[in-house]
Design a protein around this motif. Structure first.
Motif, mmCIF file in Angstrom:
data_model
loop_
_atom_site.group_PDB
_atom_site.id
_atom_site.type_symbol
_atom_site.label_atom_id
_atom_site.label_comp_id
_atom_site.label_asym_id
_atom_site.label_seq_id
_atom_site.Cartn_x
_atom_site.Cartn_y
_atom_site.Cartn_z
ATOM 1 N N ARG A 1 0.569 11.940 -3.441
ATOM 2 C CA ARG A 1 -0.501 12.508 -3.652
ATOM 3 C C ARG A 1 -0.743 13.750 -3.193
ATOM 4 O O ARG A 1 -0.685 15.808 -3.645
ATOM 5 N N SER B 1 4.763 6.557 6.756
ATOM 6 C CA SER B 1 6.129 6.361 5.926
ATOM 7 C C SER B 1 7.256 7.354 6.819
ATOM 8 O O SER B 1 9.029 7.104 6.827
ATOM 9 N N PRO C 1 1.098 -1.314 0.487
ATOM 10 C CA PRO C 1 0.117 0.106 -0.526
ATOM 11 C C PRO C 1 0.793 1.436 0.094
ATOM 12 O O PRO C 1 1.614 1.536 0.137
ATOM 13 N N ALA C 2 0.453 1.996 -0.617
ATOM 14 C CA ALA C 2 1.121 3.370 -0.343
ATOM 15 C C ALA C 2 1.340 3.762 0.703
ATOM 16 O O ALA C 2 0.336 3.925 1.456
ATOM 17 N N ASP D 1 -1.927 2.296 8.237
ATOM 18 C CA ASP D 1 -1.868 1.059 7.544
ATOM 19 C C ASP D 1 -2.838 0.254 7.365
ATOM 20 O O ASP D 1 -2.200 -1.191 7.559
ATOM 21 N N GLN E 1 1.073 6.667 3.382
ATOM 22 C CA GLN E 1 -0.477 7.737 4.290
ATOM 23 C C GLN E 1 -0.292 8.416 5.513
ATOM 24 O O GLN E 1 1.248 8.581 5.678
ATOM 25 N N GLN F 1 -8.892 4.483 1.402
ATOM 26 C CA GLN F 1 -7.319 3.928 0.982
ATOM 27 C C GLN F 1 -7.569 3.767 0.052
ATOM 28 O O GLN F 1 -6.486 2.990 -0.643
ATOM 29 N N GLU F 2 -8.010 3.362 -0.922
ATOM 30 C CA GLU F 2 -9.014 3.464 -2.652
ATOM 31 C C GLU F 2 -8.446 2.110 -3.364
ATOM 32 O O GLU F 2 -7.690 1.407 -3.886
ATOM 33 N N THR F 3 -8.791 1.244 -1.605
ATOM 34 C CA THR F 3 -9.214 0.004 -1.643
ATOM 35 C C THR F 3 -10.382 -0.881 -0.759
ATOM 36 O O THR F 3 -10.947 -0.178 -0.720
ATOM 37 N N SER G 1 2.227 10.302 10.022
ATOM 38 C CA SER G 1 2.533 9.440 8.672
ATOM 39 C C SER G 1 2.646 8.389 8.916
ATOM 40 O O SER G 1 3.805 7.790 10.111
ATOM 41 N N GLU H 1 -3.133 9.594 0.413
ATOM 42 C CA GLU H 1 -1.500 8.771 0.001
ATOM 43 C C GLU H 1 -0.827 9.944 -0.039
ATOM 44 O O GLU H 1 -0.753 11.353 -0.232
ATOM 45 N N HIS H 2 0.166 9.961 0.894
ATOM 46 C CA HIS H 2 1.192 10.961 0.850
ATOM 47 C C HIS H 2 2.124 11.524 0.068
ATOM 48 O O HIS H 2 2.403 12.905 -0.382
#
Length: 355
Positions: free
Chosen positions: A56, A116, A8-9, A239, A11, A280-282, A114, A53-54
């Motif tokens: 973006r 990440s 996953p990207a 996450d 966040q 989270q677009e899923t 965040s 999404e970070h």
């Protein structure tokens, strides 16, 4: 033919957009239009703990700066956000006994902000100096000057708030970008020396600042806030899709990989879990399907398991369901897919042996 793992990207919480609409409107822009072009749903502006999404968000700031012709977009946004953008982590930091402990608190709770980005405090960055080092951990091709300048402006503001009597003129701020605002403007905006084009970004300050006591210290309040933050991280994890993936991976063979079962294990209702995954677009089905495809490809290509065993190991009880899934994933039946892979591998090995 290789399998791709679920990733996953990274966040960030939607509170990172605090003040975005206000600033854009002030300069004659349309915040909803910019958000939609960046692939961010405008309604998430009203859900500060929702995940975004970070990458973006970082790209959004760069696009806004270009669209509005604002070279200092990140710095102006930092003026609006202040340390409030850190949410309860800021209140926790202000309640710690010393500046060093406050910064350690921010470091330990970056997972709230965040999934990440990292903030590290290097106590021996240079002789007599410590440093705050941010790592956004973004793909190298993503421009991030606005986000970087915003992050360090917030860090500098936090330090000034924790230790208001310190003179910052001898502090030094390093950025990796080699151009941005006019060089003489940076010291005015940050209140310290700024050096561009550096290999490592960081805010350098006297090491003795770490021992400075904080007037608003209240360790018991800090612990109460920490419990609240831990609760938020558990209830609104950035996450979440990875947590769902991990639970599915552990139980794929059990037949318990249903939305209600996984939601119960995450202490959510099925509807809440679906809603959070949509942010989270899923979806639950997409995560489960991706995991089954990955495991099926590995087993068909790199094991001698029977087709019946592969079917069972990816959580299917009916061979017909497995066959339909393979046709959708690979465009052919499980047996044809395995044969095609082995023929290709055999031909490659033969060619290599003849050379």
């Amino acid at each position: 033919m290789t399998s791709t793992s679920f990733a996953p990207a990274p966040q960030v919480r939607a509170r990172a957009l605090t003040g975005f609409d206000e600033l854009v409107i002030r300069y004659g822009g349309d915040p909803d239009d910019l958000l939609q072009k960046a692939g961010i749903r405008p309604e998430l502006m009203n859900e500060p703990d929702a995940p975004l999404e970070h990458a973006r968000v970082v790209q959004l700031f760069e696009q806004a700066a270009e669209c509005l012709r604002m070279a200092d977009f990140g710095l102006q946004l930092a003026d609006i956000q202040g340390i409030d953008v850190l949410g309860p982590v800021a209140a926790m930091a202000r309640s710690e006994p010393t500046v060093g402990e406050a910064l350690d608190t921010v470091h330990r709770h970056m997972a709230y902000i965040s999934s990440s980005a990292e903030m590290v405090v290097d106590h021996d960055a240079r002789p007599g100096q410590a440093a705050i080092l941010f790592a956004l951990n973004l793909p190298g091709e993503i421009r991030h000057r606005q986000k970087s300048e915003l992050s360090y402006a917030i860090a500098l503001r936090l330090l000034k708030l924790l230790a208001p009597g310190w003179d910052t003129k001898d502090w030094e701020l390093h950025f990796s970008h080699d151009h941005g605002l006019p060089a003489n403007e940076y010291p005015q905006r940050f209140g310290c020396r700024v050096v561009l084009g550096q290999a490592t970004e960081g805010l350098y300050f006297p090491r003795t600042l770490l021992d400075q006591t904080i007037d608003s210290a209240d360790p018991s309040l800090a612990r109460q806030i920490e419990k609240y933050v831990s609760h938020i991280v558990r209830r609104y994890p950035l996450d979440l899709s990875m947590q769902v993936h991990a639970l599915l991976e552990q139980q794929l063979v059990s037949g318990k990989c249903t939305l209600p079962n996984i939601a119960q294990q995450l202490m959510m209702s099925p509807r809440s879990l679906q809603r959070r995954l949509k942010q989270q677009e899923t979806t639950f089905d997409e995560i489960a399907d991706g995991l089954r495809r990955q495991r099926a490809e590995n087993l068909l290509c790199h094991s001698d398991q029977t087709l019946e065993s592969v079917c069972s190991l990816i959580g299917y009880t009916e061979a017909s369901t497995f066959n339909r899934a393979c046709r959708r994933w690979f465009g052919q039946t499980p047996l044809a897919f395995r044969k095609a892979f082995r023929n290709t591998s055999g031909n490659t090995a033969a060619s290599a042996a003849m050379q």
